[in-house]
Design a protein around this motif. Structure first.
Motif, PDB file in Angstrom:
ATOM      1  N   VAL A  36      48.093  47.138  49.874  1.00  0.00           N
ATOM      2  CA  VAL A  36      47.041  46.343  49.252  1.00  0.00           C
ATOM      3  C   VAL A  36      47.828  45.636  48.071  1.00  0.00           C
ATOM      4  O   VAL A  36      48.679  46.543  47.441  1.00  0.00           O
ATOM      5  N   GLU A  37      47.593  44.612  47.517  1.00  0.00           N
ATOM      6  CA  GLU A  37      48.202  43.933  46.491  1.00  0.00           C
ATOM      7  C   GLU A  37      46.829  44.284  45.351  1.00  0.00           C
ATOM      8  O   GLU A  37      45.747  43.381  45.898  1.00  0.00           O
ATOM      9  N   ASP A  38      47.439  44.544  44.347  1.00  0.00           N
ATOM     10  CA  ASP A  38      46.066  44.879  43.408  1.00  0.00           C
ATOM     11  C   ASP A  38      46.153  43.880  42.322  1.00  0.00           C
ATOM     12  O   ASP A  38      46.941  43.424  41.640  1.00  0.00           O
ATOM     13  N   LEU A  39      44.960  42.972  42.519  1.00  0.00           N
ATOM     14  CA  LEU A  39      44.831  41.757  41.592  1.00  0.00           C
ATOM     15  C   LEU A  39      43.672  42.029  40.762  1.00  0.00           C
ATOM     16  O   LEU A  39      43.044  41.031  40.299  1.00  0.00           O
ATOM     17  N   SER A  40      43.288  43.257  40.338  1.00  0.00           N
ATOM     18  CA  SER A  40      42.166  43.582  39.365  1.00  0.00           C
ATOM     19  C   SER A  40      42.171  42.673  38.167  1.00  0.00           C
ATOM     20  O   SER A  40      43.183  42.563  37.632  1.00  0.00           O
ATOM     21  N   GLY A  41      40.905  42.186  37.982  1.00  0.00           N
ATOM     22  CA  GLY A  41      40.857  41.280  36.786  1.00  0.00           C
ATOM     23  C   GLY A  41      40.740  39.978  37.100  1.00  0.00           C
ATOM     24  O   GLY A  41      40.447  39.199  36.247  1.00  0.00           O
ATOM     25  N   CYS A  42      41.381  39.589  38.323  1.00  0.00           N
ATOM     26  CA  CYS A  42      41.090  38.274  38.865  1.00  0.00           C
ATOM     27  C   CYS A  42      39.942  38.187  39.670  1.00  0.00           C
ATOM     28  O   CYS A  42      39.323  39.219  40.053  1.00  0.00           O
ATOM     29  N   TRP A  43      39.715  36.830  39.745  1.00  0.00           N
ATOM     30  CA  TRP A  43      38.685  36.536  40.896  1.00  0.00           C
ATOM     31  C   TRP A  43      39.264  36.131  42.222  1.00  0.00           C
ATOM     32  O   TRP A  43      40.198  35.141  42.068  1.00  0.00           O
ATOM     33  N   ILE A  44      39.011  36.414  43.287  1.00  0.00           N
ATOM     34  CA  ILE A  44      39.068  35.707  44.398  1.00  0.00           C
ATOM     35  C   ILE A  44      38.007  34.839  45.188  1.00  0.00           C
ATOM     36  O   ILE A  44      36.888  35.398  44.910  1.00  0.00           O
ATOM     37  N   THR A  45      38.283  33.348  45.333  1.00  0.00           N
ATOM     38  CA  THR A  45      37.257  32.649  45.837  1.00  0.00           C
ATOM     39  C   THR A  45      37.786  31.967  46.957  1.00  0.00           C
ATOM     40  O   THR A  45      39.112  31.740  47.159  1.00  0.00           O
ATOM     41  N   PRO A  46      36.654  31.506  47.694  1.00  0.00           N
ATOM     42  CA  PRO A  46      37.497  30.359  48.777  1.00  0.00           C
ATOM     43  C   PRO A  46      38.143  29.378  48.265  1.00  0.00           C
ATOM     44  O   PRO A  46      37.813  28.891  47.118  1.00  0.00           O
ATOM     45  N   GLY A  47      38.896  28.712  48.940  1.00  0.00           N
ATOM     46  CA  GLY A  47      39.521  27.722  48.712  1.00  0.00           C
ATOM     47  C   GLY A  47      38.708  26.496  48.462  1.00  0.00           C
ATOM     48  O   GLY A  47      37.562  26.403  48.940  1.00  0.00           O
ATOM     49  N   PHE A  48      39.097  25.462  47.420  1.00  0.00           N
ATOM     50  CA  PHE A  48      37.907  24.271  47.197  1.00  0.00           C
ATOM     51  C   PHE A  48      38.452  23.399  48.251  1.00  0.00           C
ATOM     52  O   PHE A  48      39.402  23.207  48.830  1.00  0.00           O
ATOM     53  N   ILE A  49      37.042  22.458  48.601  1.00  0.00           N
ATOM     54  CA  ILE A  49      37.235  21.684  49.601  1.00  0.00           C
ATOM     55  C   ILE A  49      36.774  20.316  48.626  1.00  0.00           C
ATOM     56  O   ILE A  49      35.740  20.048  48.217  1.00  0.00           O
TER      57      ILE A  49
ATOM     58  N   ASP B  35      41.834  30.913  53.772  1.00  0.00           N
ATOM     59  CA  ASP B  35      42.067  30.062  52.748  1.00  0.00           C
ATOM     60  C   ASP B  35      41.524  30.437  51.386  1.00  0.00           C
ATOM     61  O   ASP B  35      40.160  30.414  51.243  1.00  0.00           O
ATOM     62  N   PHE B  36      42.271  31.084  50.290  1.00  0.00           N
ATOM     63  CA  PHE B  36      41.527  31.512  49.321  1.00  0.00           C
ATOM     64  C   PHE B  36      42.411  31.258  47.966  1.00  0.00           C
ATOM     65  O   PHE B  36      43.617  31.148  48.042  1.00  0.00           O
ATOM     66  N   LEU B  37      41.798  31.670  46.908  1.00  0.00           N
ATOM     67  CA  LEU B  37      42.353  31.385  45.605  1.00  0.00           C
ATOM     68  C   LEU B  37      42.419  32.693  44.840  1.00  0.00           C
ATOM     69  O   LEU B  37      41.282  33.494  44.930  1.00  0.00           O
ATOM     70  N   VAL B  38      43.244  32.878  43.912  1.00  0.00           N
ATOM     71  CA  VAL B  38      43.321  34.071  43.025  1.00  0.00           C
ATOM     72  C   VAL B  38      43.164  33.221  41.669  1.00  0.00           C
ATOM     73  O   VAL B  38      43.989  32.352  41.289  1.00  0.00           O
ATOM     74  N   LEU B  39      42.070  33.558  40.895  1.00  0.00           N
ATOM     75  CA  LEU B  39      41.758  32.538  39.622  1.00  0.00           C
ATOM     76  C   LEU B  39      42.150  33.768  38.552  1.00  0.00           C
ATOM     77  O   LEU B  39      41.464  34.943  38.656  1.00  0.00           O
ATOM     78  N   ASP B  40      42.709  33.244  37.411  1.00  0.00           N
ATOM     79  CA  ASP B  40      43.051  34.162  36.238  1.00  0.00           C
ATOM     80  C   ASP B  40      41.940  33.633  35.259  1.00  0.00           C
ATOM     81  O   ASP B  40      41.964  32.398  34.798  1.00  0.00           O
ATOM     82  N   LEU B  41      40.991  34.641  35.241  1.00  0.00           N
ATOM     83  CA  LEU B  41      40.069  34.444  33.978  1.00  0.00           C
ATOM     84  C   LEU B  41      40.309  34.214  32.720  1.00  0.00           C
ATOM     85  O   LEU B  41      39.537  34.001  31.850  1.00  0.00           O
ATOM     86  N   ALA B  42      41.687  34.559  32.252  1.00  0.00           N
ATOM     87  CA  ALA B  42      42.106  34.649  30.855  1.00  0.00           C
ATOM     88  C   ALA B  42      43.190  33.670  30.898  1.00  0.00           C
ATOM     89  O   ALA B  42      43.888  33.634  29.999  1.00  0.00           O
TER      90      ALA B  42
END
Ligand code: GUN
Ligand code: ZN
Length: 427
Positions: free
Chosen positions: A55-68, A376-383
């Protein structure tokens, strides 16, 4: 197998039609294997099931589908932000000269690499793309997308009139170019071909007829063009096609309106025309930054949706001013405000993901993170920016946070982009 722990947000349906459309896992786990989603849900529930998976811990980030991005022009990367003109003058003064440069294969190859990387840097994992009139530009673009295992649909622009000499094709060379591009690229990896008449003004009857024939002979191939963007364009189209019922009628007459047909803009379309698009299962690309930049007008998203038309978001670079679908959603909201119809944040994310996938008839493969879909997904940095971090810290719940993200966010927010489970961009 790989797993990613973060907050996960995606849409399971159109939130304006279903109360169950929004899926949010504050502490979520996304499990991926062989390029596809295996599981997506709450960490507490899934962690014991996938205990052996790293598991890669990306807590604090959002994962969303990639944009189209359902509408963008590859050979216009060098003319974004060209001052002073509306559509037809803009095409003549800025666009056609820039596209003429794509006759040079070296230029096309360099620009294609830049273009695809810029999509990924902005979190766009699938795009429907106009090439230039030159077959080689589309070969170059497909080659770069294929090298990155990207889902991309593109076509050679058809134009056999009302354009500079060096930028026109003719019916028979265009047909041969399309046949060869379809044979070489359609269905290869994650690529698809789109028959691409630029717009009615730049195509003779014979060319539109040929486009319709090629489309009919290749089921599964897409169609993309422009429709009802600008008042002068609409007038000139009416003069060139005196027999047509209206602008959409030109495309209908040549068999170009069907499932997998995407019409960019439709700013000045009326209710009855939206109904005809919906009846044929055709889609519209909403391109707010372009429509504002060229002064084209305010797309009636609410009306299109009320008539059941499938809508996706388009950046329309280079009339559009950004590659960022997030930024494009912020501008879509402002267009809605000017029409007295505020865009709901969840609907905005839907249009950028599952709605776009439905517009492209690819919702069985992409658009959200349901098991079986391509990863196909994104990791978004909310900060990503001080203002965004501050605004989100003060936010009142998920909807407010998502809204602020669409208004304040852009490429800076996209920390990582994954294509079929493989990281292809990291900030
Ligand atoms: N109509 C015909 N060609 C174009 C183009 O390249 N961009 C836009 N926005 N509209 C068009
Ligand atoms: Zn366009």
């Amino acid at each position: 197998m790989q797993a990613f722990r973060a907050s996960i947000l995606h849409l399971l349906d159109d939130p304006t039609k279903s109360g169950e459309a929004v899926a949010f896992h504050a502490d979520g786990l996304l499990v991926v294997d062989a390029g596809r989603v295996v599981a997506c849900g709450d960490h507490a529930e899934l962690a014991p099931v996938y205990a052996d998976v790293p598991v890669e811990d990306l807590s604090g980030c959002w994962i969303t589908p990639g944009f189209i991005d359902t509408h963008i022009h590859f050979p216009q990367v060098d003319i974004v932000a060209a001052h002073g003109a509306q559509l037809l003058d803009w095409l003549e003064q800025h666009t056609f000269p820039a596209e003429a440069a794509f006759a040079d294969p070296d230029h096309a190859k360099e620009a294609a690499g830049f273009f695809v990387d810029e999509l990924l840097r902005n979190g766009t994992t699938t795009a429907l793309v106009f090439g230039s009139v030159h077959k080689g530009s589309v070969d170059a673009l497909f080659a770069e997308a294929y090298a990155r295992d990207m889902r991309l649909i593109a076509g050679k622009t058809l134009m056999d009139r009302n354009a500079p000499l060096g930028l026109m094709d003719d019916v028979e060379t265009a047909r041969a170019d399309m046949e060869s591009l379809i044979a070489d690229w359609h269905g290869k990896g994650r690529l698809g071909y789109a028959v691409t008449p630029r717009f009615a003004i730049s195509c003779t009857d014979a060319q539109l007829e040929m486009a319709g024939q090629v489309l009919a002979e290749h089921p599964g191939v897409w169609m993309q063009t422009h429709l009802s963007e600008n008042p002068r364009e609409i007038d000139e189209t009416a003069q060139l096609f005196p027999g047509a019922t209206d602008y959409l009628g030109v495309y209908e007459r040549f068999g170009l309106v069907q499932k997998r047909s995407v019409f960019a803009h439709c700013v000045h379309l009326q209710g009855e025309a939206f109904q005809r698009l919906a009846a044929k299962d055709a889609a519209v690309a909403f391109c707010p930054t372009s429509n504002l930049f060229l002064g084209s007008g305010l797309f009636p998203l609410d009306e299109a949706c009320a008539h059941g038309v499938k809508v996706g978001m388009g950046t329309d670079v280079g009339a559009g001013t950004t590659f960022s679908i997030l930024h494009t959603l912020g501008e879509a909201y402002k267009v809605g405000q000017l029409r007295g119809a505020a865009l709901d944040p969840f609907q905005a994310l839907y249009l950028a993901t599952l709605g776009g996938a439905r517009a492209l008839d690819l919702d069985d493969r992409i658009g959200n993170l349901a098991p079986g879909k391509e990863a196909d997904f994104l990791v978004l940095d909310l900060a990503a920016t001080p203002l965004l971090a501050r605004r989100l810290a003060a936010a009142k719940g998920l909807e407010d946070r998502l809204f602020a993200l669409t208004v304040l966010g852009d490429d800076r927010v996209v920390a990582r982009t994954y294509l079929a489970g493989v990281e292809r961009h990291r900030k």
